[in-house]
Design a protein around this motif. Structure first.
Motif: not given
Length: 137
Positions: A7-8, A30-36, A40-44, A130-135
């Motif tokens: 996630l992140g 960018t790719t963002t993985l968000t817990l919805t 379920e995880v949304r992958w944008d 590569e991770r952009r920001s904190g988890r």
């Protein structure tokens, strides 16, 4: 590795080798993985593709869903794309072509590789995230 471990926000760098068209290129974005939902995880993904003389914005949304102990990646319209399996090849049959992919890496940097072969497609996509920001827990 589970999708919830990733996630992140991620910096996306993808190389494109379209052997059928005889062009190579790249995608940066960018790719963002968000817990919805709990399962379920949304992958944008969004970015810019440079392919030959073409420069165009690109984006896609996927979802990764858990049913029992199994996670599955789905296209935005709900169709199943592939099982979420870490470090082992997965397949996506899409007649008339065949796709083979591998997800691998760790919580700070991971990769997605896809190969497509068949009469309509012959390409390889290599994505590094590569991770952009904190988890985002």
């Amino acid at each position: 590795m589970l999708p919830t471990d990733l996630l992140g926000d991620w910096v996306l760098r993808r190389t494109v080798d379209d052997r059928l068209a005889g062009v190579t290129g790249s995608v940066t974005g960018t790719t963002t993985l968000t817990l919805t939902a709990p399962d379920e995880v949304r992958w944008d993904e969004s970015g810019t593709m440079h392919l030959g003389d073409l420069v165009t914005p690109v984006s896609r949304t996927l979802s990764v869903r858990r049913l029992d102990d199994r996670w599955t990646v789905h296209f935005a319209d709900g169709r199943v794309f592939h099982d979420w399996v870490w470090g082992t090849a997965v397949e996506h049959a899409c007649t008339p072509d065949d796709y083979t992919g591998v997800l691998a890496g760790h919580t700070e940097c991971w990769t997605v590789r896809w190969e497509a072969h068949g009469p309509a497609k012959d390409y390889r996509l290599d994505s590094v995230l590569e991770r952009r920001s904190g988890r985002a827990d």
